[in-house]
Design a protein around this motif. Structure first.
Motif, PDB file in Angstrom:
ATOM      1  N   LEU A  41       0.801  -1.222  -0.173  1.00  0.00           N
ATOM      2  CA  LEU A  41       0.015   0.074  -0.026  1.00  0.00           C
ATOM      3  C   LEU A  41       1.051   1.367  -0.015  1.00  0.00           C
ATOM      4  N   LEU A  42       2.175   1.137   0.506  1.00  0.00           N
ATOM      5  CA  LEU A  42       2.891   2.314   0.685  1.00  0.00           C
ATOM      6  C   LEU A  42       3.793   2.628  -0.751  1.00  0.00           C
ATOM      7  N   THR A  43       3.688   1.579  -1.736  1.00  0.00           N
ATOM      8  CA  THR A  43       4.430   1.718  -2.960  1.00  0.00           C
ATOM      9  C   THR A  43       4.082   3.085  -3.767  1.00  0.00           C
ATOM     10  N   GLY A  44       4.934   3.829  -4.222  1.00  0.00           N
ATOM     11  CA  GLY A  44       4.687   4.928  -4.796  1.00  0.00           C
ATOM     12  C   GLY A  44       4.344   6.216  -3.784  1.00  0.00           C
ATOM     13  N   LEU A  45       4.167   5.995  -2.321  1.00  0.00           N
ATOM     14  CA  LEU A  45       3.861   6.912  -1.510  1.00  0.00           C
ATOM     15  C   LEU A  45       5.133   7.400  -0.786  1.00  0.00           C
ATOM     16  N   VAL A  46       5.950   6.448  -0.341  1.00  0.00           N
ATOM     17  CA  VAL A  46       7.151   6.588   0.435  1.00  0.00           C
ATOM     18  C   VAL A  46       8.395   6.022  -0.573  1.00  0.00           C
ATOM     19  N   PRO A  47       9.634   6.335  -0.307  1.00  0.00           N
ATOM     20  CA  PRO A  47      10.559   5.894  -1.363  1.00  0.00           C
ATOM     21  C   PRO A  47      10.727   4.470  -0.941  1.00  0.00           C
ATOM     22  N   ALA A  48      11.257   3.525  -2.033  1.00  0.00           N
ATOM     23  CA  ALA A  48      11.413   1.979  -1.670  1.00  0.00           C
ATOM     24  C   ALA A  48      12.239   1.956  -0.700  1.00  0.00           C
ATOM     25  N   GLY A  49      12.022   0.630   0.087  1.00  0.00           N
ATOM     26  CA  GLY A  49      12.762   0.218   1.287  1.00  0.00           C
ATOM     27  C   GLY A  49      11.970   0.989   2.548  1.00  0.00           C
ATOM     28  N   GLU A  50      10.902   0.203   3.077  1.00  0.00           N
ATOM     29  CA  GLU A  50      10.305   1.070   4.282  1.00  0.00           C
ATOM     30  C   GLU A  50      10.937   1.217   5.317  1.00  0.00           C
ATOM     31  N   PRO A  51      10.930   2.319   6.295  1.00  0.00           N
ATOM     32  CA  PRO A  51      11.970   2.823   7.123  1.00  0.00           C
ATOM     33  C   PRO A  51      11.643   1.713   8.382  1.00  0.00           C
ATOM     34  N   ALA A  52      12.456   1.515   8.969  1.00  0.00           N
ATOM     35  CA  ALA A  52      12.445   0.830  10.115  1.00  0.00           C
ATOM     36  C   ALA A  52      12.292   1.888  11.420  1.00  0.00           C
ATOM     37  N   ALA A  53      11.248   1.465  12.493  1.00  0.00           N
ATOM     38  CA  ALA A  53      10.642   2.383  13.374  1.00  0.00           C
ATOM     39  C   ALA A  53      11.679   2.704  14.366  1.00  0.00           C
ATOM     40  N   ASP A  54      11.600   3.767  15.079  1.00  0.00           N
ATOM     41  CA  ASP A  54      12.017   4.223  16.147  1.00  0.00           C
ATOM     42  C   ASP A  54      11.143   4.654  17.108  1.00  0.00           C
ATOM     43  N   GLU A  55      11.422   5.067  18.431  1.00  0.00           N
ATOM     44  CA  GLU A  55      10.482   5.287  19.480  1.00  0.00           C
ATOM     45  C   GLU A  55       9.600   6.704  18.862  1.00  0.00           C
ATOM     46  N   ASN A  56      10.678   7.479  18.153  1.00  0.00           N
ATOM     47  CA  ASN A  56       9.838   8.783  17.878  1.00  0.00           C
ATOM     48  C   ASN A  56       8.702   8.630  16.901  1.00  0.00           C
ATOM     49  N   LEU A  57       8.983   7.736  15.787  1.00  0.00           N
ATOM     50  CA  LEU A  57       7.852   7.250  14.900  1.00  0.00           C
ATOM     51  C   LEU A  57       6.794   6.634  15.272  1.00  0.00           C
ATOM     52  N   ARG A  58       7.117   5.712  16.203  1.00  0.00           N
ATOM     53  CA  ARG A  58       6.013   4.885  16.873  1.00  0.00           C
ATOM     54  C   ARG A  58       5.213   5.760  17.459  1.00  0.00           C
ATOM     55  N   LEU A  59       5.683   6.876  18.346  1.00  0.00           N
ATOM     56  CA  LEU A  59       4.713   7.760  18.962  1.00  0.00           C
ATOM     57  C   LEU A  59       4.123   8.655  17.860  1.00  0.00           C
ATOM     58  N   ASP A  60       4.521   9.291  16.751  1.00  0.00           N
ATOM     59  CA  ASP A  60       4.150   9.907  15.864  1.00  0.00           C
ATOM     60  C   ASP A  60       2.664   9.177  15.196  1.00  0.00           C
ATOM     61  N   LEU A  61       3.056   7.671  15.149  1.00  0.00           N
ATOM     62  CA  LEU A  61       1.975   6.958  14.382  1.00  0.00           C
ATOM     63  C   LEU A  61       0.701   6.809  15.220  1.00  0.00           C
ATOM     64  N   ILE A  62       1.303   6.719  16.616  1.00  0.00           N
ATOM     65  CA  ILE A  62       0.055   6.338  17.547  1.00  0.00           C
ATOM     66  C   ILE A  62      -0.787   7.881  17.809  1.00  0.00           C
ATOM     67  N   GLU A  63      -0.157   8.813  17.474  1.00  0.00           N
ATOM     68  CA  GLU A  63      -1.215  10.078  17.731  1.00  0.00           C
ATOM     69  C   GLU A  63      -1.794  10.229  16.545  1.00  0.00           C
ATOM     70  N   LEU A  64      -1.451   9.863  15.423  1.00  0.00           N
ATOM     71  CA  LEU A  64      -1.810  10.119  14.023  1.00  0.00           C
ATOM     72  C   LEU A  64      -3.202   8.864  14.140  1.00  0.00           C
ATOM     73  N   ARG A  65      -2.940   8.121  14.633  1.00  0.00           N
ATOM     74  CA  ARG A  65      -3.923   6.844  14.648  1.00  0.00           C
ATOM     75  C   ARG A  65      -5.088   7.370  15.591  1.00  0.00           C
ATOM     76  N   GLN A  66      -4.762   8.045  16.783  1.00  0.00           N
ATOM     77  CA  GLN A  66      -5.925   8.762  17.541  1.00  0.00           C
ATOM     78  C   GLN A  66      -6.559   9.901  16.759  1.00  0.00           C
ATOM     79  N   ALA A  67      -6.044  10.529  16.007  1.00  0.00           N
ATOM     80  CA  ALA A  67      -6.795  11.387  15.229  1.00  0.00           C
ATOM     81  C   ALA A  67      -7.517  10.581  14.158  1.00  0.00           C
ATOM     82  N   VAL A  68      -7.033   9.691  13.491  1.00  0.00           N
ATOM     83  CA  VAL A  68      -7.973   8.880  12.580  1.00  0.00           C
ATOM     84  C   VAL A  68      -9.264   8.204  13.175  1.00  0.00           C
ATOM     85  N   ARG A  69      -8.912   7.626  14.086  1.00  0.00           N
ATOM     86  CA  ARG A  69      -9.991   6.781  15.014  1.00  0.00           C
ATOM     87  C   ARG A  69     -11.069   7.822  15.605  1.00  0.00           C
TER      88      ARG A  69
END
Length: 204
Positions: A41-69
């Motif tokens: 689903l990410l093909t064409g949206l982000v560069p090839a080779g999906e990024p590995a997560a770190d704590e900052n990305l994890r927290l960013d995704l959680i906050e975005l998920r809260q907004a989406v839900r």
């Protein structure tokens, strides 16, 4: 079955199979695993080779998920939202502001690709080099596309016992997100009818 990035993000909160709720973003390794599972689903949206997560990305995704839900809960209203977070939903105006701000973290321009003997296709040109920013911005744009598209009207919160998923209704009689939830809901209804009848109350 068709998949949507926004729905996949919202579904990182799910029933754990034992009566509780699991969170796919609860740990950094779990977040990395979820990102890799969305590669198609990410093909064409982000560069090839999906990024590995770190704590900052994890927290960013959680906050975005809260907004989406929170916005999914608004979309299904007046039907009840998912019970997983119905008691602590982000306010709708805050959710809108956060979603828009996250999408704006990556300025993009649409470009047209049209190779010889192939169909034309769009791509997004970005000057953003941080793969984590590109990922969360792409997820925010996907949520905006979903919530402004035709599938929003078919969004539902599954009402089966213990289920916490949102789903897109595929046909007119669909009430639950998957067959196992349908079976569980029917079993619960049967039990309630039998229990009421056994108490001397009229079965519904």
């Amino acid at each position: 079955m068709e998949r949507w990035l926004a729905l996949e993000l919202a579904s990182t909160i799910r029933h754990d199979g034992d009566g509780g709720v699991a969170d796919d973003l609860a740990t950094v390794p779990g977040t990395t695993h979820w990102i890799r599972a969305q590669q198609d689903l990410l093909t064409g949206l982000v560069p090839a080779g999906e990024p590995a997560a770190d704590e900052n990305l994890r927290l960013d995704l959680i906050e975005l998920r809260q907004a989406v839900r929170a916005l999914f809960a608004r979309a299904v209203s007046p039907a009840p939202p998912s019970p997983a977070d119905a008691h602590r939903l982000m306010a709708a105006d805050r959710a809108l502001a956060h979603l828009n701000a996250t999408a704006a973290r990556e300025p993009v321009a649409p470009q047209l690709d049209w190779p010889a003997d192939e169909a034309p296709a769009p791509r997004l040109l970005s000057t953003q080099n941080d793969p984590h920013v590109r990922l969360v911005a792409a997820l925010a744009r996907a949520a905006i596309d979903f919530l402004t598209g035709p599938h929003r009207a078919q969004l539902r919160s599954c009402t089966a016992p213990r289920c916490v998923r949102y789903f897109v209704k595929n046909h007119g009689r669909q009430e639950w997100c998957k067959p196992s939830c349908a079976n569980r809901a029917r079993s619960a209804r049967h039990y309630q009818r039998h229990h009421k009848a056994g108490d001397g109350q009229p079965a519904v």
